[in-house]
Design an enzyme around this catalytic site. Structure first.
Site, PDB file in Angstrom:
ATOM      1  N   ARG A 103       0.828  -1.211   0.000  1.00 42.67           N
ATOM      2  CA  ARG A 103       0.000   0.000   0.000  1.00 42.67           C
ATOM      3  C   ARG A 103       0.859   1.258   0.000  1.00 42.67           C
ATOM      4  O   ARG A 103       0.524   2.241  -0.669  1.00 42.67           O
ATOM      5  CB  ARG A 103      -0.923   0.017   1.220  1.00 42.67           C
ATOM      6  N   LYS A 144     -18.179 -18.079  -0.023  1.00 45.59           N
ATOM      7  CA  LYS A 144     -19.629 -18.032   0.188  1.00 45.59           C
ATOM      8  C   LYS A 144     -20.399 -17.291  -0.887  1.00 45.59           C
ATOM      9  O   LYS A 144     -19.989 -16.213  -1.312  1.00 45.59           O
ATOM     10  CB  LYS A 144     -19.926 -17.349   1.513  1.00 45.59           C
ATOM     11  N   GLY A 181      -9.279  -9.388  -1.233  1.00 48.14           N
ATOM     12  CA  GLY A 181      -8.202  -9.657  -0.270  1.00 48.14           C
ATOM     13  C   GLY A 181      -7.512 -10.984  -0.526  1.00 48.14           C
ATOM     14  O   GLY A 181      -6.301 -11.061  -0.741  1.00 48.14           O
ATOM     15  N   GLY A 188     -12.745  -4.203  -0.285  1.00 50.29           N
ATOM     16  CA  GLY A 188     -14.171  -3.869  -0.265  1.00 50.29           C
ATOM     17  C   GLY A 188     -14.587  -2.937  -1.384  1.00 50.29           C
ATOM     18  O   GLY A 188     -15.642  -3.108  -2.002  1.00 50.29           O
TER      19      GLY A 188
HETATM   20  P1  ADP Z   1     -11.701 -12.549  -1.687  1.00 51.83           P
HETATM   21  O1  ADP Z   1     -11.175 -12.164  -0.330  1.00 51.83           O
HETATM   22  O2  ADP Z   1     -10.629 -12.519  -2.729  1.00 51.83           O
HETATM   23  O3  ADP Z   1     -12.929 -11.755  -2.079  1.00 51.83           O
HETATM   24  P2  ADP Z   1     -13.172 -14.783  -0.548  1.00 51.83           P
HETATM   25  O4  ADP Z   1     -12.912 -14.262   0.825  1.00 51.83           O
HETATM   26  O5  ADP Z   1     -14.555 -14.732  -1.053  1.00 51.83           O
HETATM   27  O6  ADP Z   1     -12.162 -14.102  -1.606  1.00 51.83           O
HETATM   28  O7  ADP Z   1     -12.784 -16.305  -0.635  1.00 51.83           O
HETATM   29  C1  ADP Z   1     -11.529 -16.800  -0.267  1.00 51.83           C
HETATM   30  C2  ADP Z   1     -11.660 -17.982   0.654  1.00 51.83           C
HETATM   31  O8  ADP Z   1     -12.418 -19.014   0.053  1.00 51.83           O
HETATM   32  C3  ADP Z   1     -10.302 -18.575   0.945  1.00 51.83           C
HETATM   33  O9  ADP Z   1     -10.083 -18.499   2.332  1.00 51.83           O
HETATM   34  C4  ADP Z   1     -10.411 -20.029   0.472  1.00 51.83           C
HETATM   35  O10 ADP Z   1      -9.759 -20.937   1.330  1.00 51.83           O
HETATM   36  C5  ADP Z   1     -11.901 -20.244   0.499  1.00 51.83           C
HETATM   37  N1  ADP Z   1     -12.298 -21.366  -0.366  1.00 51.83           N
HETATM   38  C6  ADP Z   1     -12.250 -21.427  -1.709  1.00 51.83           C
HETATM   39  N2  ADP Z   1     -12.686 -22.621  -2.139  1.00 51.83           N
HETATM   40  C7  ADP Z   1     -13.023 -23.342  -1.047  1.00 51.83           C
HETATM   41  C8  ADP Z   1     -13.553 -24.664  -0.827  1.00 51.83           C
HETATM   42  N3  ADP Z   1     -13.815 -25.476  -1.862  1.00 51.83           N
HETATM   43  N4  ADP Z   1     -13.797 -25.046   0.451  1.00 51.83           N
HETATM   44  C9  ADP Z   1     -13.520 -24.222   1.479  1.00 51.83           C
HETATM   45  N5  ADP Z   1     -13.017 -22.975   1.344  1.00 51.83           N
HETATM   46  C10 ADP Z   1     -12.777 -22.535   0.095  1.00 51.83           C
END
Ligand code: ADP
Ligand code: MG
Length: 403
Positions: free
Chosen positions: A37, A198, A355, A378
């Site tokens: 950053r 999710k 993130g 975000g």
């Molecule tokens: P970002 O922060 O880039 O927006 P997210 O927070 O939505 O991404 O998702 C990242 C998380 O999703 C990671 O911690 C990863 O371990 C988890 N993840 C991805 N695929 C799976 C899976 N099949 N089962 C459990 N966790 C998962």
């Protein structure tokens, strides 16, 4: 949105320039764990300083909830910024009032000052006009270089921008250019990868994207929810059972809008979620009842990679698997390699953000090869969701207010 004014539109010599930065760096055991950053901010500050501005940097840090919290002082981060800039940086123990005013009064042209955490004042998050005015009183013009904080209408990101001529800094400018190229008026076909843990955290994102992109790849744990909604048994995989109807309605909307959906065709499953457990690759109808899908399978990745030559623009948010735990980074890494290669070859515009996405692409060694990797978690997501970011909006709204 009209486009924001930039540093190209102002002569800053001798001016007091209030720069809203994002100094909210990640910390581990009291030390800064990642300087990205600060490094990304350096061009704006160095340019202003070299042009003879009196540079006054403000930022939030962590969540002090409107009161001074010594552990959340920006003082150590100001020192680190000085090192990154290769330039002396002064510090003021308050972001407004007599302490800040005295520190600003001491600045010579080219000097850089960092103000204490704006969130030490409750008015910051309340976008209190008094705090905005006190910040504005310190400066002749305002430059926002904190795209990552622009989804919040706070005093230092929005209120103050209404009170002074307001400009986008170089980092803000780069973010806006990259994001407009990806989602504003993209070269088509445009595809998005949405993955991660999710569906519930990415509902608005999915809904906006199915209406805008030509192809939507759904991976990660959220793909389990879609597969389960379609009647596949996903065993013990992470999924959101209460979102099956929502998942089906997203698929229906996609069909209506002509957005092709790509879901996994195979999965990497394991009975335990631990580093290097025994794993199996199975089809989406063969997940054993006691196992969970922790990554998408090789056929799925090969299928996505095979599509890349036919895609001009790619947006990527979310790792395809549980990448923090080996070997469930495999699909993410394979796709990251292919995306990096296509980008370097000049056949693909690739924009990533989020993130965990940034960490995953860094670990994959693809971060520097992407067209643009947004460090704004975000704010990047809200932009992808099609929301108006108040801190961005005000930079162009200011054109009519202040000429
Ligand atoms: P970002 O922060 O880039 O927006 P997210 O927070 O939505 O991404 O998702 C990242 C998380 O999703 C990671 O911690 C990863 O371990 C988890 N993840 C991805 N695929 C799976 C899976 N099949 N089962 C459990 N966790 C998962
Ligand atoms: Mg995340």
């Amino acid at each position: 949105m009209a486009s924001a004014r930039t540093l190209d539109d102002v002569a800053v010599k001798g001016l007091r320039v209030l720069v809203r930065a994002d100094l909210n760096v990640p910390m581990q055991d009291g030390k800064i764990s990642d300087l990205t950053r600060l490094e990304r901010l350096a061009p704006t500050i160095n340019e202003l300083s070299a042009a003879g501005a009196k540079v006054i940097v403000c930022s939030h840090f962590d969540r002090p909830k409107g009161k001074p919290v010594p552990a959340m002082s920006l003082r150590p981060i100001a020192a680190a910024l000085g090192t990154v800039l290769g330039h002396e940086v002064a510090f003021a123990d308050d972001c407004i009032g007599p302490v800040a005013e005295a520190a600003v009064a001491k600045l010579a042209d080219g000097d850089v000052l960092v103000l204490e955490n704006t969130r030490f004042h409750a008015g910051e998050e309340a976008n209190d006009p008094n705090l905005s005015q006190s910040l504005a009183d310190l400066a002749d013009i305002y430059v926002n270089d904190a795209f990552s904080a622009a989804h919040r209408a706070h005093s230092s990101t929005e209120g103050v921008a209404r009170l002074r001529p307001a400009y986008a800094g170089r980092l803000m400018q780069a973010e806006l250019a990259a994001l407009s190229a990806a989602l504003g008026d993209p070269q088509r076909p445009v595809a998005a990868i949405v993955a991660g843990s999710k569906v519930s955290t990415k509902l608005d994102l999915l809904t906006n994207l199915v209406a805008k992109v030509d192809i939507l790849v759904i991976g990660g744990a959220m793909a389990n929810t879609f597969l389960a909604a379609q009647g596949h048994d996903v065993g013990k995989s992470l999924q959101e059972k209460d979102l099956h109807a929502t998942a089906l309605s997203i698929l229906a909307t996609a069909k209506e809008k002509g957005c092709e959906i790509i879901l996994p065709v195979d999965l990497v499953v394991s009975a335990t979620f631990a580093p290097n457990p025994p794993t199996q690759v199975v089809g989406i109808d063969a997940v054993p009842a006691n196992m969970m899908a922790l990554d998408v399978g090789p056929a799925t990745v090969a299928g996505i990679i095979a599509r890349l030559p036919h895609i001009k623009t790619l947006l990527w948010n979310g790792p395809l698997g549980a990448f923090e735990t080996p070997p469930f980074q495999t699909a993410t890494n394979a796709l990251a390699d292919a995306v990096a290669k296509a980008t370097v070859d000049g056949t693909l515009i690739s924009v990533g953000g989020g993130g965990d996405t940034v960490s995953a692409l860094r670990l994959a060694g693809a971060a520097d090869s992407m067209t643009y990797l947004s460090s704004a978690g975000g704010a990047f997501l809200e932009w992808m969701e099609g929301k108006i970011l108040p801190g961005v909006e005000v930079l162009s709204a200011g054109l009519s207010n202040l000429g």
